[in-house]
Motif scaffolding. Sequence first.
Motif, PDB file in Angstrom:
ATOM      1  N   ARG A 172     -24.423  -1.446 -33.214  1.00 57.03           N
ATOM      2  CA  ARG A 172     -23.959  -0.088 -32.914  1.00 57.03           C
ATOM      3  C   ARG A 172     -23.792   0.667 -34.224  1.00 57.03           C
ATOM      4  N   ASP A 173     -23.642   1.968 -34.106  1.00 55.20           N
ATOM      5  CA  ASP A 173     -23.332   2.805 -35.263  1.00 55.20           C
ATOM      6  C   ASP A 173     -21.821   2.990 -35.354  1.00 55.20           C
ATOM      7  N   VAL A 174     -21.293   2.853 -36.556  1.00 56.90           N
ATOM      8  CA  VAL A 174     -19.861   3.092 -36.820  1.00 56.90           C
ATOM      9  C   VAL A 174     -19.766   3.903 -38.114  1.00 56.90           C
ATOM     10  N   GLY A 175     -19.255   5.119 -37.998  1.00 54.74           N
ATOM     11  CA  GLY A 175     -19.071   5.942 -39.194  1.00 54.74           C
ATOM     12  C   GLY A 175     -20.354   6.238 -39.938  1.00 54.74           C
ATOM     13  N   GLY A 176     -21.462   6.428 -39.202  1.00 49.75           N
ATOM     14  CA  GLY A 176     -22.722   6.795 -39.842  1.00 49.75           C
ATOM     15  C   GLY A 176     -23.519   5.644 -40.401  1.00 49.75           C
ATOM     16  N   GLN A 177     -23.073   4.388 -40.179  1.00 49.17           N
ATOM     17  CA  GLN A 177     -23.870   3.235 -40.589  1.00 49.17           C
ATOM     18  C   GLN A 177     -23.814   2.174 -39.492  1.00 49.17           C
ATOM     19  N   THR A 178     -24.652   1.160 -39.632  1.00 43.30           N
ATOM     20  CA  THR A 178     -24.778   0.169 -38.567  1.00 43.30           C
ATOM     21  C   THR A 178     -23.764  -0.956 -38.711  1.00 43.30           C
TER      22      THR A 178
END
Length: 778
Positions: A16-22
């Motif tokens: 998933r994406d979290v804060g613009g990174q994976t």
Amino acid sequence: MEFFLAQGFLLSRHHRDVGGQTEIHLWLTTPHGPAKLVVEGEKPVLMVAREHLAKAKRLLGSLLAESRELGFNNFSHQAVAMLYFPSLEAHKQGQAQLTSNGIEVLEADIKLHDRYLMERFARGGILFDGVAEQKAGYSQWRQVRLKGGDYSPDLKVLSLDVECSAKGELYSVGLYGHGAALVIMVGPPQEAPCQMRWVADEKALLKALEAEITRLDPDILIGWSVVAFDLRLLAKRAERHGMTLRLGRGGEALWIRDATGDGQAFASLPGRVAIDGIDGLKIATYNFESFSLEFVSQALLGRGKKTEDVDNRLAQITHDFHHDKGKLAAYNLEDCVLVWDIFAHTRLLDFLVLRSQLTGLELDRAGGSVAAFTNLYLPKLHRAGFVAPNLPAGGGLASPGGYVMDSRPGLYRNVLVLDFKSLYPSIIRTFKIDPLGLILGLEQEDAIPGFREAKFSRHQHFLPDIITELWQARDQAKRQKDAPRSQAIKILMNSFYGVLGSGGCRFYDPRLASSITLRGHAIMQQTAKWVAEAGHQVIYGDTDSTFVLLAEALSHEQADAIGQQLAADINHKWQQHLKDEFDLECHLELEYETHYQRFLMPTIRGSEAGSKKRYAGMTADGELVFKGLETVRTDWTPLAKQFQTQLYRLVFEDKDPSDFVRQSVEATLAGERDSELVYKKRLRRKLDQYVKNVPPHVRAARLADEHNKKLGKTLKYQGKGSISYLMTLNGPEPLEYQQSPIDYQHYIDRQLKPVAEAILPFVDLDFERLVGGQLGLF
């Protein structure tokens, strides 16, 4: 040298994406309890021909994190550049931008977590290290490093079963295994035959189930249609109450994804795996006339439910919920125990764990032959400096099938079966058939010739070595009598031909599949010539089996000796032939499989030509073997199957079958065999999807549901299933609603006569003449 402090077995994987990174989340079971590995900042990648790199960078703009040229080529020998993205969303947008502007992207469909694992050869067992933090019930690891390992888990398993009303209202949930034998039920406390947890209402039942799953903390949930029915129903009822059902580890939610059209469902259960017994048995190549829990448990365990009638069972469940909750609890728990015992009897989890260790497939993955091949092959391909092609346009072309020789019909004595051991895998090993080997071999002088102008590199390939490793592992498993491992390896090896011939595989090339099947044709034809040169007659050949007729006046011991010697001689000939013609080491292995003292190769019905894929034989110990005939087909009645078995035994034992045939017809016409006249067939599609061609079992199913509707009962046959019916004077009628007299002449003409006519002419008898007088009496 790398050192990894911990080991575990992979249960679930998500990204998933979290804060613009994976972020990649990997849940493992370890010797020290559950572990969640959090891998941060992995960059999704797209691959494009280097000639398109400048244009791609302009189109992508700020979506792109970086680009690299790492010396990779595609299968057209063009240089390839890598495009890396900061997030999954950017990767998705970037792919759409490039393809809409006519730039082909390669390997775009590989999921981030799958790529991360396969590039580290992490398949099932994992070695890992990182910074650990203890959470409630599990350890969480960051700054993770990992690679493949060989850890075999001791899985905590829990069998789950839901009982409900016809409208889906929850009555109870049974849990069994891992120290539990418990039923959670809606209602006031009362005496019950097992451990109970009583709750006030449906919402309280769901909360109690969450608490019990958390307390028991299983790695695996098992059941019968546990995803498509039990978990999906639980999720729907939770949604009805505004609840998020948190059955995953770390309080993570159960998420159900319904596939389109076929009613199949997939469960996301972070930290755990839900494994359906039906899917698991099919993966392990079990086959049953019906996959109902009742049928399978009776077949495997010799016990089952008290009734398999759906209407009565639902009515009984509802009655017991209101009037005898203790009885319902016992029934609920019994279903859990049956599933548990089926898994134990078949060692199904052992098989699925081994499959995962071999291929990297998820434990609950149904099918997956293409994914398994990709997991094994792609990392090796990358290390050779190549990227994989995309799927073929239009699904690819059909490849030639296996070799099938025109048979010589007859009733014979002393027929041997010589069988090539794993013919297609051994062809791949011997002739170096391989996707990379093909594109390199086309440019090499000393390449091995294939078919359809294919050429294969002698020295640069991966698949032959993968096959060799699996072959050796299977031989070891056989020596150790490890049936699950042997079966898992066999299925995997035999899938490789189908994968290479499938338009659903990125490595599909008609030259690959044809170089396997057409080589098989050549091998079978040459083997038949050598058998003939040895003084014997080949009466049939099919894919990898050769049927050899010996002289009639031979004992079983003499036939055995000939079979053993013939296999040894032909193996020697193949070794010499391949060395002389191709300078190749031979991995073909012909085995002497069976001696049939009597053998029937029938004709095609209504013709004098020999049939294919249909025969029967009797071995030296009296065992009858049927292939493609009525006894092994599910669309024939018990009457036909029993008649065929007894008739063939009489003929094979040189006894006159005339009286038996006449008595069988007489008993059928007299109504003495009515219990054996029931057809049972599966509905392959939903009932309303049969439009143009409406076969008898569909007509019977429609009649049954018309009656069910009139009586206010559940419509049983709308969404597939099986129907039992009889042929009556008014056509097919469902067994439960038969109203018309049985059409006995139908069963004589369509069940007994075809069976008899396949063998009686070979002993100078005629069915019509034997029974003609009797038919006139009724």
